[in-house]
Design a protein around this motif. Structure first.
Motif, PDB file in Angstrom:
ATOM      1  N   ASP A 143      35.069  35.347  30.711  1.00  0.00           N
ATOM      2  CA  ASP A 143      36.075  34.488  31.472  1.00  0.00           C
ATOM      3  C   ASP A 143      36.487  33.226  31.189  1.00  0.00           C
ATOM      4  N   ALA A 193      41.011  39.473  42.161  1.00  0.00           N
ATOM      5  CA  ALA A 193      41.647  38.330  41.599  1.00  0.00           C
ATOM      6  C   ALA A 193      41.538  38.284  40.055  1.00  0.00           C
ATOM      7  N   LYS A 194      40.129  38.612  39.602  1.00  0.00           N
ATOM      8  CA  LYS A 194      40.092  38.720  38.173  1.00  0.00           C
ATOM      9  C   LYS A 194      40.994  39.936  37.649  1.00  0.00           C
ATOM     10  N   THR A 219      44.707  38.936  37.579  1.00  0.00           N
ATOM     11  CA  THR A 219      45.015  38.035  36.489  1.00  0.00           C
ATOM     12  C   THR A 219      45.070  38.605  35.094  1.00  0.00           C
ATOM     13  N   GLN A 220      44.025  39.751  34.819  1.00  0.00           N
ATOM     14  CA  GLN A 220      43.882  40.022  33.620  1.00  0.00           C
ATOM     15  C   GLN A 220      45.313  41.035  33.130  1.00  0.00           C
ATOM     16  N   ASN A 248      47.977  40.794  34.378  1.00  0.00           N
ATOM     17  CA  ASN A 248      49.406  40.303  34.556  1.00  0.00           C
ATOM     18  C   ASN A 248      49.524  39.498  33.115  1.00  0.00           C
ATOM     19  N   GLN A 249      48.783  39.441  32.487  1.00  0.00           N
ATOM     20  CA  GLN A 249      48.926  38.606  30.883  1.00  0.00           C
ATOM     21  C   GLN A 249      49.585  39.464  29.963  1.00  0.00           C
ATOM     22  N   ALA A 306      54.326  42.123  37.472  1.00  0.00           N
ATOM     23  CA  ALA A 306      53.399  41.161  37.836  1.00  0.00           C
ATOM     24  C   ALA A 306      53.358  41.368  39.459  1.00  0.00           C
ATOM     25  N   GLU A 348      50.145  42.258  41.834  1.00  0.00           N
ATOM     26  CA  GLU A 348      49.746  41.366  43.038  1.00  0.00           C
ATOM     27  C   GLU A 348      49.676  42.039  44.319  1.00  0.00           C
TER      28      GLU A 348
END
Length: 267
Positions: free
Chosen positions: A125, A216-217, A220-221, A223-224, A231, A235
């Motif tokens: 990361d 959180a990780k 975020t991954q 939602n790339q 997204a 969330e």
């Protein structure tokens, strides 16, 4: 599990995975890959560990795939059928094992990171280096195209054009340029202080509630690769997972009200 090609150590909530073939600049062979994936699985299942640091023994991070075993003698040992059927290939499995880990990962890049070794650092990361850190894609020089996740990670970190510049030029990138481009998030004051600063960085990250940290990780991954609507759905799921630790939810509020450092447990 006993390892020969990696070293797995724990320091509080931090795990340190060291590639341990220093005589060949930690070049990746199948044994190192297998042990590295087993160590990652061990870390993933250990709830006491919140952050993983990956580094290399000796004077380099990783010189890439070990090609010395290829040639006439390599046909003497036939790989198991499960390995031959693996669509990722053994160098691809490193990317999957690190990228799919739900705990934050930091590469402490102590020297050169070349080819698949650079891909290994990119799969983490975040990255911290020193003035000895060097990156080089090198694939075209070996009559190869990028593998082990390079074509996935590098454009997402740098953008397409800058990624293509490094891939097509195959030039060496020093620590200052790496920091400017975004390959490194931090540069240690000296090579000798790299691991101390990496551990401080890991503890800075790992002080947060473990379930919220991992959620959180993950969100975020994910939602790339989706549109805004998906997204937002991801969330919402992420918030739900983050709050499945009632002690930490209460502790986050009480510690703020009582003006003290929180003690998060993941429960």
């Amino acid at each position: 599990m006993n390892y020969e090609n990696v070293i797995l150590e724990r320091e509080g909530h931090i795990a340190v995975l060291t590639l341990n073939r220093p005589d060949v600049l930690n070049a990746l062979n199948k044994d190192l890959q297998d042990e590295g994936r087993a160590a990652c699985a061990e870390i993933e299942s250990d709830d006491s560990i919140r952050v993983l640091i990956v580094t290399g023994a000796g004077r380099g991070f990783c010189a890439g795939a070990d090609l010395t075993g290829r040639g006439a003698d390599s046909d003497a040992k036939i790989a198991p059928q499960s390995d031959r059927l693996d669509e990722f290939g053994w160098v691809g499995r490193q990317a999957v094992s690190l990228y799919r880990m739900t705990k934050p990962t930091i590469a402490a890049v102590n020297g050169v990171a070349v080819g698949a070794g650079m891909s290994l650092a990119l799969a983490c990361d975040m990255r911290i280096g020193s003035d000895l850190t060097r990156f080089k894609t090198t694939f075209l020089e070996r009559s190869l195209s990028p593998d082990s996740g390079m074509s996935f990670f590098l454009p997402r970190i740098l953008g397409y054009s800058r990624a293509m510049d490094l891939i097509l030029s195959s030039r060496m990138v020093d620590s200052n340029e790496a920091y400017r481009l975004g390959l490194l998030e931090r540069i240690a004051e000296s090579p000798e202080s790299l691991m101390d600063e990496a551990l401080a960085y890991a503890n800075e990250v790992g002080r947060w509630p473990p379930m919220a940290l991992r959620s959180a990780k993950r969100v975020t991954q994910r939602n790339q690769h989706v549109d805004l609507e998906q997204a937002l759905v991801n969330e919402s799921f992420g918030l739900n997972f983050a709050q499945r630790a009632p002690h930490d939810v209460v502790e986050s509020r009480l510690s703020w009200e009582e003006k003290r450092d929180p003690e998060f447990t993941g429960t």
